[in-house]
Design a protein around this motif. Sequence first.
Motif, PDB file in Angstrom:
ATOM      1  N   VAL A  58       0.914  -1.154  -0.052  1.00  0.00           N
ATOM      2  CA  VAL A  58       0.004   0.033  -0.195  1.00  0.00           C
ATOM      3  C   VAL A  58       0.941   0.996   0.054  1.00  0.00           C
ATOM      4  CG1 VAL A  58      -2.005   1.288   1.016  1.00  0.00           C
ATOM      5  CG2 VAL A  58      -1.613  -1.232   1.359  1.00  0.00           C
ATOM      6  N   LEU A  59       0.733   2.106  -1.012  1.00  0.00           N
ATOM      7  CA  LEU A  59       1.664   3.088  -1.299  1.00  0.00           C
ATOM      8  C   LEU A  59       0.848   4.506  -1.409  1.00  0.00           C
ATOM      9  CD1 LEU A  59       3.769   1.387  -4.218  1.00  0.00           C
ATOM     10  CD2 LEU A  59       4.229   1.090  -1.746  1.00  0.00           C
ATOM     11  N   TRP A  60       1.617   5.326  -0.873  1.00  0.00           N
ATOM     12  CA  TRP A  60       0.961   6.705  -0.927  1.00  0.00           C
ATOM     13  C   TRP A  60       1.988   7.929  -0.614  1.00  0.00           C
ATOM     14  CZ3 TRP A  60       0.479   3.483   3.060  1.00  0.00           C
ATOM     15  CH2 TRP A  60       0.996   4.067   4.571  1.00  0.00           C
ATOM     16  N   ASN A  61       1.660   9.240  -0.652  1.00  0.00           N
ATOM     17  CA  ASN A  61       2.685  10.270  -0.865  1.00  0.00           C
ATOM     18  C   ASN A  61       2.565  11.276   0.294  1.00  0.00           C
ATOM     19  OD1 ASN A  61       2.236   9.425  -3.861  1.00  0.00           O
ATOM     20  ND2 ASN A  61       4.427   9.555  -3.506  1.00  0.00           N
ATOM     21  N   ASP A  62       1.215  11.287   0.990  1.00  0.00           N
ATOM     22  CA  ASP A  62       0.799  12.552   1.945  1.00  0.00           C
ATOM     23  C   ASP A  62       0.953  11.914   3.293  1.00  0.00           C
ATOM     24  OD1 ASP A  62      -0.177  14.583   3.050  1.00  0.00           O
ATOM     25  OD2 ASP A  62      -1.815  14.826   1.915  1.00  0.00           O
ATOM     26  N   PRO A  63       1.608  12.465   4.238  1.00  0.00           N
ATOM     27  CA  PRO A  63       1.631  12.096   5.534  1.00  0.00           C
ATOM     28  C   PRO A  63       0.377  12.392   6.086  1.00  0.00           C
ATOM     29  CG  PRO A  63       3.574  13.472   4.933  1.00  0.00           C
ATOM     30  CD  PRO A  63       2.744  13.688   3.769  1.00  0.00           C
ATOM     31  N   ALA A  64      -0.525  13.193   5.637  1.00  0.00           N
ATOM     32  CA  ALA A  64      -1.906  13.295   6.191  1.00  0.00           C
ATOM     33  C   ALA A  64      -2.672  11.982   5.990  1.00  0.00           C
ATOM     34  CB  ALA A  64      -2.365  14.611   5.628  1.00  0.00           C
ATOM     35  N   GLU A  65      -2.467  11.078   5.206  1.00  0.00           N
ATOM     36  CA  GLU A  65      -3.048   9.992   4.983  1.00  0.00           C
ATOM     37  C   GLU A  65      -2.614   8.888   5.279  1.00  0.00           C
ATOM     38  OE1 GLU A  65      -5.226  10.816   0.528  1.00  0.00           O
ATOM     39  OE2 GLU A  65      -3.006  10.498   0.435  1.00  0.00           O
ATOM     40  N   ASP A  66      -1.557   8.833   6.252  1.00  0.00           N
ATOM     41  CA  ASP A  66      -0.824   7.705   7.066  1.00  0.00           C
ATOM     42  C   ASP A  66      -2.159   6.642   7.531  1.00  0.00           C
ATOM     43  OD1 ASP A  66       1.531   8.794   6.168  1.00  0.00           O
ATOM     44  OD2 ASP A  66       2.201   8.890   8.119  1.00  0.00           O
ATOM     45  N   ALA A  67      -2.995   7.565   8.542  1.00  0.00           N
ATOM     46  CA  ALA A  67      -3.896   6.849   9.164  1.00  0.00           C
ATOM     47  C   ALA A  67      -4.982   5.968   8.188  1.00  0.00           C
ATOM     48  CB  ALA A  67      -4.560   7.605   9.975  1.00  0.00           C
ATOM     49  N   LYS A  68      -5.242   6.672   7.233  1.00  0.00           N
ATOM     50  CA  LYS A  68      -6.084   6.063   6.325  1.00  0.00           C
ATOM     51  C   LYS A  68      -5.840   4.613   5.642  1.00  0.00           C
ATOM     52  CE  LYS A  68      -7.210   8.149   2.446  1.00  0.00           C
ATOM     53  NZ  LYS A  68      -7.945   9.018   1.422  1.00  0.00           N
ATOM     54  N   TYR A  69      -4.546   4.923   5.128  1.00  0.00           N
ATOM     55  CA  TYR A  69      -4.062   3.563   4.573  1.00  0.00           C
ATOM     56  C   TYR A  69      -3.433   2.680   5.358  1.00  0.00           C
ATOM     57  CZ  TYR A  69      -4.763   6.397   0.061  1.00  0.00           C
ATOM     58  OH  TYR A  69      -5.331   7.058  -0.698  1.00  0.00           O
ATOM     59  N   ILE A  70      -2.900   2.996   6.521  1.00  0.00           N
ATOM     60  CA  ILE A  70      -2.421   1.748   7.493  1.00  0.00           C
ATOM     61  C   ILE A  70      -3.816   0.912   7.820  1.00  0.00           C
ATOM     62  CG2 ILE A  70      -1.457   1.544   9.856  1.00  0.00           C
ATOM     63  CD1 ILE A  70       0.495   3.922   9.301  1.00  0.00           C
ATOM     64  N   ALA A  71      -4.721   1.712   8.164  1.00  0.00           N
ATOM     65  CA  ALA A  71      -6.033   1.187   8.606  1.00  0.00           C
ATOM     66  C   ALA A  71      -6.607   0.404   7.390  1.00  0.00           C
ATOM     67  CB  ALA A  71      -7.192   2.404   8.906  1.00  0.00           C
ATOM     68  N   TRP A  72      -6.631   0.607   6.253  1.00  0.00           N
ATOM     69  CA  TRP A  72      -7.011  -0.184   5.182  1.00  0.00           C
ATOM     70  C   TRP A  72      -6.100  -1.482   5.242  1.00  0.00           C
ATOM     71  CZ3 TRP A  72      -5.164  -2.753   1.026  1.00  0.00           C
ATOM     72  CH2 TRP A  72      -5.928  -3.350   0.216  1.00  0.00           C
ATOM     73  N   THR A  73      -4.895  -1.191   5.233  1.00  0.00           N
ATOM     74  CA  THR A  73      -4.097  -2.514   5.049  1.00  0.00           C
ATOM     75  C   THR A  73      -4.260  -3.531   6.176  1.00  0.00           C
ATOM     76  OG1 THR A  73      -2.324  -0.897   4.412  1.00  0.00           O
ATOM     77  CG2 THR A  73      -1.570  -3.280   4.914  1.00  0.00           C
ATOM     78  N   ARG A  74      -4.297  -2.836   7.624  1.00  0.00           N
ATOM     79  CA  ARG A  74      -4.687  -3.825   8.778  1.00  0.00           C
ATOM     80  C   ARG A  74      -6.221  -4.450   8.536  1.00  0.00           C
ATOM     81  NH1 ARG A  74      -2.480   0.389  13.359  1.00  0.00           N
ATOM     82  NH2 ARG A  74      -0.267  -0.338  13.234  1.00  0.00           N
ATOM     83  N   GLU A  75      -6.981  -3.674   7.979  1.00  0.00           N
ATOM     84  CA  GLU A  75      -8.527  -4.268   8.060  1.00  0.00           C
ATOM     85  C   GLU A  75      -8.611  -5.275   6.968  1.00  0.00           C
ATOM     86  OE1 GLU A  75     -10.229  -0.039   9.185  1.00  0.00           O
ATOM     87  OE2 GLU A  75     -10.583  -0.623   7.349  1.00  0.00           O
ATOM     88  N   SER A  76      -7.886  -5.266   5.890  1.00  0.00           N
ATOM     89  CA  SER A  76      -8.126  -5.885   4.819  1.00  0.00           C
ATOM     90  C   SER A  76      -7.484  -7.263   5.079  1.00  0.00           C
ATOM     91  CB  SER A  76      -7.517  -5.540   3.517  1.00  0.00           C
ATOM     92  OG  SER A  76      -6.152  -5.006   3.640  1.00  0.00           O
ATOM     93  N   TYR A  77      -6.384  -7.021   5.679  1.00  0.00           N
ATOM     94  CA  TYR A  77      -5.272  -8.447   6.359  1.00  0.00           C
ATOM     95  C   TYR A  77      -5.918  -9.109   7.225  1.00  0.00           C
ATOM     96  CZ  TYR A  77      -1.061 -10.600   7.355  1.00  0.00           C
ATOM     97  OH  TYR A  77       0.044 -11.562   7.802  1.00  0.00           O
ATOM     98  N   ALA A  78      -6.551  -8.444   8.251  1.00  0.00           N
ATOM     99  CA  ALA A  78      -7.196  -9.061   9.673  1.00  0.00           C
ATOM    100  C   ALA A  78      -8.286  -9.994   9.048  1.00  0.00           C
ATOM    101  CB  ALA A  78      -7.880  -8.070  10.515  1.00  0.00           C
ATOM    102  N   GLU A  79      -9.367  -9.237   7.923  1.00  0.00           N
ATOM    103  CA  GLU A  79     -10.419 -10.036   7.551  1.00  0.00           C
ATOM    104  C   GLU A  79     -10.295 -11.079   6.525  1.00  0.00           C
ATOM    105  OE1 GLU A  79     -15.074  -9.173   5.784  1.00  0.00           O
ATOM    106  OE2 GLU A  79     -13.752  -7.527   6.266  1.00  0.00           O
ATOM    107  N   THR A  80      -9.333 -10.941   5.873  1.00  0.00           N
ATOM    108  CA  THR A  80      -8.762 -12.164   5.083  1.00  0.00           C
ATOM    109  C   THR A  80      -8.506 -13.457   5.853  1.00  0.00           C
ATOM    110  OG1 THR A  80      -8.089 -10.680   3.286  1.00  0.00           O
ATOM    111  CG2 THR A  80      -7.134 -12.902   3.300  1.00  0.00           C
ATOM    112  N   TYR A  81      -7.771 -13.041   7.114  1.00  0.00           N
ATOM    113  CA  TYR A  81      -7.320 -14.223   7.826  1.00  0.00           C
ATOM    114  C   TYR A  81      -8.050 -14.317   9.175  1.00  0.00           C
ATOM    115  CZ  TYR A  81      -3.575 -14.342   4.506  1.00  0.00           C
ATOM    116  OH  TYR A  81      -3.129 -14.471   3.121  1.00  0.00           O
ATOM    117  N   ALA A  82      -9.410 -13.856   9.286  1.00  0.00           N
ATOM    118  CA  ALA A  82     -10.223 -13.739  10.138  1.00  0.00           C
ATOM    119  C   ALA A  82     -10.424 -14.947  11.043  1.00  0.00           C
ATOM    120  CB  ALA A  82     -11.641 -13.131   9.949  1.00  0.00           C
TER     121      ALA A  82
END
Length: 563
Positions: free
Chosen positions: A467-491
């Motif tokens: 998951v790649l991005w450029n704006d530090p203001a979007e850190d929380a959004k993209y880290i959350a997407w990564t965690r949520e998608s991973y956690a649900e895949t292996y729920a």
Amino acid sequence: MSQNRAGLHRRRFLIGAAGVGGAAALGLDGTASAADPAAADAGPALATIGAVTVTSADQQYPDLVRALNARYVAKPDSVRMVDAPSQVAPIVQEAVKGNKRLTVRSGGHCLEDFVYNSSTQIVLDLSKMNSVYYYSQLNAVAVEAGARLLDVYERLYSCYGITIPGGICYSVGVGGHVAGGGWGMLVRRNGLVVDHLYAVEVVTVAADGSVKTVIATREASDPNRDLWWAHTGGGGGTFGVVTRYFFRSPDATGTDPKGLLPKPPAEVLFSAVSWAWSDLTQDEFTRLVQNYASWHVANIGANSPTRFLTSFLLLNHRSNGQIGMVTQVDATAPDARKLLDDYLAYMSAGITTDAGALTQPMGEMSAMPQFAEPRRMPWLQATRFSSTTNPLLNDPTLRAEYKSAYMKAAFPKAQADALYKHLTRTDIDNPKINIQLTPYGGRVNALSDTDTACAHRGAAFKMLWSVLWNDPAEDAKYIAWTRESYAETYADTGGVPVPNAVTDGCYVNYPDADLNDPAYNKSAVPWHDLYFKGNYAKLQQVKKKYDPRDFFRHTQSVRLPAA
């Protein structure tokens, strides 16, 4: 093995350097003597700059305290630049004496903050220690820890017609890549890079604080063999500072460097195709990912005739517009074009729309419309192309989050559904999000989980959340997407891919500090068993023997065994 080596006779290849008097130092012979195996590194053929100290008072300091991932920037007291193995031990000794927190950089691609973090006081930067040469004392090819992968491939192949089956990204340094059990486009054909590792040279710290340089080989009679074993998948930053790797395949004979390592394909067939997201139903998406999984499960065998094919499926977020697939086949293999055509047909089975050109950038890969119809080309050209298609490697604003999984079977319905759900979420609009399915099996499967420290020999393929991005203001959004998608895949297994009949843990070269956190790893399997499975206890004993003070440590370094 003696630590005193005189008369070290080498033919040395200097990457991006010139020899004495400006003459290219390619294939020159020299003689050197040393008090330890890392000293007097090149004899008269090499002029080194020597160890250099850079502090915050120096203009270049800001460029030397950051990782490729711009999320990780440190403020060490100093950065120590070295360009020869003999320069490493004195810096380590200084750090031990001064009780300074030392971390080590080779290529700067560590996906977590293991090198650049708030506790770092000295960064030991090996990136200019990057030579490749024949080392007759061990009858092996020596590769210094700062050498970048593409430079290694070009030198070995141009001069000797051989290679190591390492990674794709051109600027990855071999230091951490090899220690983690590196793999790449030749993984199914030639195995992991560590399957060809003969020896490793490591600067270690003893219990009394003394520093020594150890060469450990795979020879059964070598008292340091366990240190070699630990560097065949035990990860970087745990046992000492690797200064050099020495490569020679187990079945190699003779002393001619041309016969010491695998010859890559003379030519390859290279294909890049895509499927339009707008044309895919959820059932077709599921069929596509299951096609990839089932093909790799069915073709996992070490001697499978399909081992000459390597393919990457790039599951991009729907905002990208396409799902992509890049495939390479050894063009000299029997029925190579049929192998590729059959694979492409297999992957498209059950998909109503034909695959088209790959016209969109995908995470770390550029568009490749010229390969919609497979092209045949020399191996080095293909390797150079695939290694340098990544436009983000030179982006100083790149921010990223990563997770990984090994897979042993096709996806259960719940996992496929979770992948589709998160890749089609409308609250996210980032075409650089992707989940990569990448190959394993083939010659990887020829060894057991304990022959090397790589404990996932039975995996059919691997996954990388990128998951790649450029704006530090979007850190929380993209880290959350990564965690949520991973956690649900292996729920069904506590949010992580625990070793079982379907999943097989995680890849240590894609480190993920969340695995240490019970908020994200709700399974009963600790982070170290996800990486190392049953090999962890042995890695702990190696740690105790060679780094009893735990001087080399980070968030996911091997821990000392309990007293």
